[in-house]
Design an enzyme around this catalytic site. Sequence first.
Site, mmCIF file in Angstrom:
data_model
loop_
_atom_site.group_PDB
_atom_site.id
_atom_site.type_symbol
_atom_site.label_atom_id
_atom_site.label_comp_id
_atom_site.label_asym_id
_atom_site.label_seq_id
_atom_site.Cartn_x
_atom_site.Cartn_y
_atom_site.Cartn_z
ATOM 1 N N ASP A 11 39.964 7.728 -28.067
ATOM 2 C CA ASP A 11 40.153 8.251 -26.725
ATOM 3 C C ASP A 11 39.197 9.014 -26.294
ATOM 4 O O ASP A 11 38.848 8.783 -24.955
ATOM 5 C CB ASP A 11 41.400 9.356 -26.889
ATOM 6 C CG ASP A 11 42.517 8.656 -26.804
ATOM 7 O OD1 ASP A 11 42.659 7.385 -27.292
ATOM 8 O OD2 ASP A 11 43.879 9.347 -27.100
ATOM 9 N N ASP A 37 21.139 23.946 10.543
ATOM 10 C CA ASP A 37 19.846 24.855 9.876
ATOM 11 C C ASP A 37 19.699 26.243 10.227
ATOM 12 O O ASP A 37 19.199 27.177 9.731
ATOM 13 C CB ASP A 37 18.687 23.878 10.157
ATOM 14 C CG ASP A 37 18.541 23.728 11.511
ATOM 15 O OD1 ASP A 37 18.959 24.133 12.611
ATOM 16 O OD2 ASP A 37 17.873 22.726 11.705
ATOM 17 N N GLU A 51 50.856 5.640 -27.691
ATOM 18 C CA GLU A 51 50.881 6.239 -29.127
ATOM 19 C C GLU A 51 52.450 6.981 -29.190
ATOM 20 O O GLU A 51 53.025 6.745 -30.152
ATOM 21 C CB GLU A 51 49.827 7.532 -29.090
ATOM 22 C CG GLU A 51 48.642 6.935 -29.240
ATOM 23 C CD GLU A 51 47.480 7.939 -28.893
ATOM 24 O OE1 GLU A 51 47.745 8.934 -28.837
ATOM 25 O OE2 GLU A 51 46.401 7.606 -28.458
ATOM 26 N N VAL A 75 49.784 16.734 -30.758
ATOM 27 C CA VAL A 75 48.403 17.021 -30.515
ATOM 28 C C VAL A 75 47.448 15.757 -29.620
ATOM 29 O O VAL A 75 46.872 16.280 -28.816
ATOM 30 C CB VAL A 75 47.662 17.344 -32.060
ATOM 31 C CG1 VAL A 75 46.224 17.436 -31.564
ATOM 32 C CG2 VAL A 75 48.124 18.689 -32.250
ATOM 33 N N ASP A 90 24.349 28.330 13.335
ATOM 34 C CA ASP A 90 25.026 27.259 12.724
ATOM 35 C C ASP A 90 25.912 27.439 11.843
ATOM 36 O O ASP A 90 27.054 26.868 11.354
ATOM 37 C CB ASP A 90 24.244 25.922 12.282
ATOM 38 C CG ASP A 90 23.337 25.386 13.407
ATOM 39 O OD1 ASP A 90 23.767 25.416 14.591
ATOM 40 O OD2 ASP A 90 22.236 25.005 13.101
ATOM 41 N N ASP A 111 22.895 16.654 12.942
ATOM 42 C CA ASP A 111 22.025 17.000 13.877
ATOM 43 C C ASP A 111 21.348 15.788 14.092
ATOM 44 O O ASP A 111 20.978 14.788 13.319
ATOM 45 C CB ASP A 111 21.111 18.230 13.375
ATOM 46 C CG ASP A 111 21.554 19.461 13.405
ATOM 47 O OD1 ASP A 111 22.638 19.619 14.199
ATOM 48 O OD2 ASP A 111 21.190 20.494 12.483
ATOM 49 N N ASN A 171 47.997 7.870 -24.399
ATOM 50 C CA ASN A 171 48.987 8.640 -25.190
ATOM 51 C C ASN A 171 50.366 8.174 -24.860
ATOM 52 O O ASN A 171 50.993 8.285 -25.945
ATOM 53 C CB ASN A 171 48.992 9.934 -24.258
ATOM 54 C CG ASN A 171 47.411 10.742 -24.574
ATOM 55 O OD1 ASN A 171 46.769 10.152 -25.439
ATOM 56 N ND2 ASN A 171 47.225 11.912 -23.915
ATOM 57 N N ILE A 191 48.880 15.371 -25.929
ATOM 58 C CA ILE A 191 48.652 16.438 -24.899
ATOM 59 C C ILE A 191 47.158 16.296 -24.658
ATOM 60 O O ILE A 191 46.197 16.365 -25.637
ATOM 61 C CB ILE A 191 48.820 17.741 -25.511
ATOM 62 C CG1 ILE A 191 50.494 17.994 -25.626
ATOM 63 C CG2 ILE A 191 48.396 18.831 -24.602
ATOM 64 C CD1 ILE A 191 51.220 19.289 -26.263
HETATM 65 P P1 ATP Z 1 19.031 19.022 16.797
HETATM 66 O O1 ATP Z 1 20.374 19.867 17.199
HETATM 67 O O2 ATP Z 1 19.219 17.743 16.931
HETATM 68 O O3 ATP Z 1 18.509 19.490 15.617
HETATM 69 P P2 ATP Z 1 17.116 19.949 18.796
HETATM 70 O O4 ATP Z 1 15.924 20.158 18.036
HETATM 71 O O5 ATP Z 1 17.022 19.039 19.653
HETATM 72 O O6 ATP Z 1 18.065 19.309 17.748
HETATM 73 P P3 ATP Z 1 17.285 22.529 19.622
HETATM 74 O O7 ATP Z 1 16.146 22.832 18.466
HETATM 75 O O8 ATP Z 1 18.246 23.343 19.773
HETATM 76 O O9 ATP Z 1 17.889 21.241 19.332
HETATM 77 O O10 ATP Z 1 16.244 22.292 20.982
HETATM 78 C C1 ATP Z 1 16.998 22.320 22.138
HETATM 79 C C2 ATP Z 1 16.058 22.005 23.170
HETATM 80 O O11 ATP Z 1 14.953 23.141 23.157
HETATM 81 C C3 ATP Z 1 14.925 20.760 22.907
HETATM 82 O O12 ATP Z 1 15.292 19.516 23.558
HETATM 83 C C4 ATP Z 1 13.663 21.093 23.742
HETATM 84 O O13 ATP Z 1 13.716 20.865 24.914
HETATM 85 C C5 ATP Z 1 13.780 22.765 23.647
HETATM 86 N N1 ATP Z 1 12.989 23.261 22.620
HETATM 87 C C6 ATP Z 1 12.881 22.802 21.389
HETATM 88 N N2 ATP Z 1 11.897 23.563 20.501
HETATM 89 C C7 ATP Z 1 11.457 24.345 21.327
HETATM 90 C C8 ATP Z 1 10.452 25.359 21.126
HETATM 91 N N3 ATP Z 1 9.747 25.736 19.989
HETATM 92 N N4 ATP Z 1 10.053 26.044 22.322
HETATM 93 C C9 ATP Z 1 10.786 25.715 23.508
HETATM 94 N N5 ATP Z 1 11.671 25.064 23.638
HETATM 95 C C10 ATP Z 1 12.021 24.338 22.647
#
Ligand code: ATP
Length: 895
Positions: free
Chosen positions: A735, A637, A706, A279, A641, A326, A703, A282
């Site tokens: 233990d 996000d 022992e 006992v 992705d 990112d 153990n 183990i």
């Molecule tokens: P990460 O990948 O670092 O989070 P990010 O925000 O740079 O970031 P995206 O959100 O894909 O990547 O944006 C890519 C590009 O699109 C940006 O560099 C910008 O020029 C353009 N962009 C970002 N947000 C907008 C928006 N709301 N409307 C229009 N163009 C945008």
Amino acid sequence: MKFHGMKGQDIEKVLNTDFSNGLTNSDAKKRVKQHGYNELDEGEKQSALLLFFSQFKDFMVLVLLGAVLISGLLGEYIDAIAIIAIIILNGFLGFFQERKAEKSLQALKELSAPSVMVMREGEWEKIPSKELVPGDVVKFSSGDRIGADVRVIESKSLEIEESALTGESLPVAKTTEPLEKDNIGMGDMENMAFMGTMVTRGSGIGVVVGTGMKTAMGQIADLLQNAETMITPLQRKLQQLGKILIIVAILLTILVVFVGVIQGNDLYTMFLAGVSLAVAAIPEGLPAIVTVALSLGVQRMIKKNAIVRKLPAVETLGCASVICSDKTGTMTQNKMTVTHLWSGGITWRVDGVGYNPYGSFYRGEHERPVDVNREKSVQQMLMFGMLCNHAVLKEKAKNDYIVDGDPTEGALLVAAMKAGYKREGLLQQYQIVQEFPFDSTRKLMSIIVKDQSGRQFIVTKGAPDVMIGISESILWDGKRQNFSVDRKNDVQTAINELASKALRTIAIGFKEVPAKTLILDEKEAEKDLIFIGLQGMIDPPRPEVKQAVKECKEAGIKTVMITGDHLITAKAIATQLGILTKNKRVLDGNALSKMSVDELEEVVDDVAVFARVSPEHKLKIVRAFQDRGHIVAMTGDGVNDAPAIKTADIGVAMGITGTDVAKEASALVLLDDNFATIKTAIKEGRNIYENVRKFIRYLLASNVGEILVMLFAMLLALPLPLVPIQILWVNLVTDGLPAMALGLDQPEGDVMKRSPRNPKEGIFARGLGWKVISRGFLIGIATLIAFMIALNHNPDHLAYAQTVAFATLVMAQLIHVFDCRSEKSIFARNPFGNMYLVWAVISSVVLMFVVIYYPPLQPIFHTVSILAKDWLMIFGLAAAPTFLLAGTFLARKRK
Ligand code: ATP
């Protein structure tokens, strides 16, 4: 109720709600009482009592119960009662450990529970999905999981993937009009969104019509109960190890008993000794302690803003060798401020603080502010930036503004406000008739607007390099010009200049389309534009990231920046953060698209920044790193992705900006979206694994000690050095308590200075097996020597010698436990660094004294009071194993 066939007003009436203000809080509360929480019934939970009794189903307990029975039959009632007491105590310990593990897992589940945007008392707010009630007005957008059954009342390119319900994997476009047909299947209810389905595109608003078990999902909930508990690789290895150890322990026990009987010991005593030894030897509690250590570690991580959604990730974290992160929001603050504008060859500076909507504009290097409203193109650029925008500026406290929505859009909004524009005012001038939402693959967003005279325009904003490609002319000196190669070069130079200041750039363009033209999709809209200009915004790095990158480097973990942003912007920030160093490369999305995974694999180790990538590229990057043998953590996000997050060894989702889809695919959620939190989680992951190693080492060495003391004594034809109840006691108290405390140990100073652990590494790797055997052996020998000296000294008093052996074994283990805290030696760490351990040891010592000196317990534990001089020898021998080995360590170090 057939909500799909009803008109808006009728639904409002039936559900007694108001689409523009939602429910009131008190009404919502009442409805929760009436309809219950918006939850699917879970399978039956194990009650506390059942859990307690399940502790006694263990094989070892059955063996002990057998021993109780035999002791009882032979009239050895004290032994029988003592063993029962031990069984019960053991049961409680197991019960509390398992309960704790279960509770923390439950808490985890609740923490990662989804939330929804709901309209209550006229304001949008985020609440846990569980609190939704029929009549609630909810808002959802790309990446959200629908929280209840909803009748759609507003749709902006809304598409929902319903495979969870209908099996159809293609997303369905959602509309708002009532459907005529009565008897239609779920797949055809185009104006309904069902609980558990996923928004893949666009956004929408809807009213909740069914919650909990009354949803379509609830009707099939029985099929979905997947209460599978996840078991980590380490736990699996330990289970296998446990099986081997059981066999070894039983064989050794049989050997001890066999030799003991041959040497003339009494059969009953040897039987009981054998059972107790089996006992004790183990490590049946090991899996439970591992679960507790893992889940306590997970709780600690939560306090540091990291939620582990899958327990196995705790272990994998310790092996991570690459973090792909990112940029925006994770490495930077995601608090954007437009600082530069460019149009027609002229640059303007904008000042002001954060999102505060006051500031001035300066032309070129001039020091005196100018009125930008005199500049037609700048004016247009600011105005369109504000219109093609969802962000809302809120004044939290006096002069303290926050942006509700995308910070990039927030920055554009604030820049326009600095020039005196108001969104409400613009919306009176321009009516938005259609929208093509932003997505990070196109890197564009467009709207179609009508002005008061009925003229129709398309307004597009997005990544400048993409905008150059879809524009056919440019505004220069207030006039429209052909977008010649020279002009394109001018724009490119301006982009590079802004980007090299680490600014994120957005370009704005537009075109007029005849009023009656029907634009079906974004491809048709986003072409032949007139390029107006650029807005450049700063997004300062998070102050703690630089240090975190450095620590990761020291820990053998490579940090890689992955961003949709412009190459030069990314380069500038990566250099500031110490990610991009001299011998590292930058790769952009274009180059990446042309490479195969194999080609990427060749170079990937040298790349520190991937810029202008689309989410689809992330998967390729993960694979390339994995093929190089790396353990990859990848952040994300958005919906797109998810595949990369799933494929990565540790998928990391953002807690604040992350979509439900990304979170569900992930193993780790960062509550603060912060890169530094990944580092903290990795550190914690490494520590948890080290702690598990620590107590495995402690328990197994104990153990071994022992078993060996018993085995050697039998081989030397000596009497039993420990009586069965003493062995059981050591197993439970000496233990158990310190092992738990080791599970709570702080990381060793250099835990982030070592290379990542090899995931294939076995439990006994890095010398652990040797440590267990050598320490165990020495503890056994020391106990045996103490026993022999005492026996020699007083040959007629076996109980005295046994008490000395018992005390030596306990003390040797309690000293050895401090050695287990370090991979190096007992001298490497401050013994008071883990106060749980100090208290566990103190309680074990006190309990040992009670067992030895408290007269009523002496007959039960077969102990006698021993003298001060005995203690001198006991301490000497007990300390010998640990300090002997520590001495050799120091000697080696000196050499
Ligand atoms: P990460 O990948 O670092 O989070 P990010 O925000 O740079 O970031 P995206 O959100 O894909 O990547 O944006 C890519 C590009 O699109 C940006 O560099 C910008 O020029 C353009 N962009 C970002 N947000 C907008 C928006 N709301 N409307 C229009 N163009 C945008």
